[in-house]
Scaffold this active site. Sequence first.
Site, PDB file in Angstrom:
ATOM      1  N   ASN A 117     -10.471  -3.467  -6.443  1.00  0.00           N
ATOM      2  CA  ASN A 117      -9.629  -2.517  -7.190  1.00  0.00           C
ATOM      3  C   ASN A 117     -10.138  -2.201  -8.598  1.00  0.00           C
ATOM      4  O   ASN A 117      -9.694  -1.236  -9.217  1.00  0.00           O
ATOM      5  CB  ASN A 117      -8.173  -2.992  -7.263  1.00  0.00           C
ATOM      6  CG  ASN A 117      -7.414  -2.828  -5.964  1.00  0.00           C
ATOM      7  OD1 ASN A 117      -6.477  -3.551  -5.677  1.00  0.00           O
ATOM      8  ND2 ASN A 117      -7.815  -1.846  -5.141  1.00  0.00           N
TER       9      ASN A 117
ATOM     10  N   ASP B 145       0.830  -1.213   0.000  1.00  0.00           N
ATOM     11  CA  ASP B 145       0.000   0.000   0.000  1.00  0.00           C
ATOM     12  C   ASP B 145       0.864   1.263   0.000  1.00  0.00           C
ATOM     13  O   ASP B 145       1.957   1.277   0.569  1.00  0.00           O
ATOM     14  CB  ASP B 145      -0.906  -0.027   1.249  1.00  0.00           C
ATOM     15  CG  ASP B 145      -2.010   1.002   1.157  1.00  0.00           C
ATOM     16  OD1 ASP B 145      -2.278   1.526   0.063  1.00  0.00           O
ATOM     17  OD2 ASP B 145      -2.607   1.293   2.213  1.00  0.00           O
TER      18      ASP B 145
END
Length: 225
Positions: A58, A10
């Site tokens: 996503n 991330d």
Amino acid sequence: MPRHIGIIMDGNGRWAKKRLLPRSAGHIQGAKAFRRCLRYCSSAGIECVTFYAFSTENWKRPQEEVNALMKLFSDYLDEGLEMDDDDVVMRFIGDMTPFDSSLRQKMERMAADTAGNHGTVCNIAVNYGGRDDILHAVKRLMKDGADADSLTEDSIGANLYTAGLPDVDLIIRPSGEQRISNFMIWQAAYAEYVFMDVLWPDFTEKDLDAALEEYSRRNRRFGGV
Ligand code: FPP
């Protein structure tokens, strides 16, 4: 040492934003950090490492960013493993059905080409979601004729995408966020979490060492005393 490490990669977007670059530039650097960490896990003799590369959520990102990520995966699959990663077993976990057939074939080829290796098992989680993993396992069992009373924790575990691998011991999340984001929620029942402030593209071997050291200080009781 943990047998199985999970890494939530991330902070790519923030890394790029800080440099006034497009988000895809952060993902390109993130892919370099992925290679660095895999090489390090392999040389350290880590049994298994799972990288969260693309979640079932996503797809909601701008099409341009999704395309850039698909291109990164595709380029990686074309290039193949680096020399020092030669003994790594590559696997891809998640629901592969939405990917185009060329990408799927490349993943299958890399998995087949490395299946006979003896080193670190590296899972790349693509279109992966922990809830989807559990749902997919239960559906498989039921399609095979399992009835409610025959379901066990072991039978569900044996039908997850990670079947045959040890449960995850350590999950590392860089970028300062402290959440699970649907990553290996079944396999992480007793995982230790290490949250770090470094953004993923800047993540180095030293950060991995720091996470391993933090892990070694944890007292794991698995519900016992
Ligand atoms: C999350 O950061 C990261 C992703 C959704 C993509 C991760 C993928 C890679 C690092 C590429 C891996 C490459 C290979 C070849 C396996 P974010 O974009 O959400 O960051 P932000 O929270 O700062 O916006």
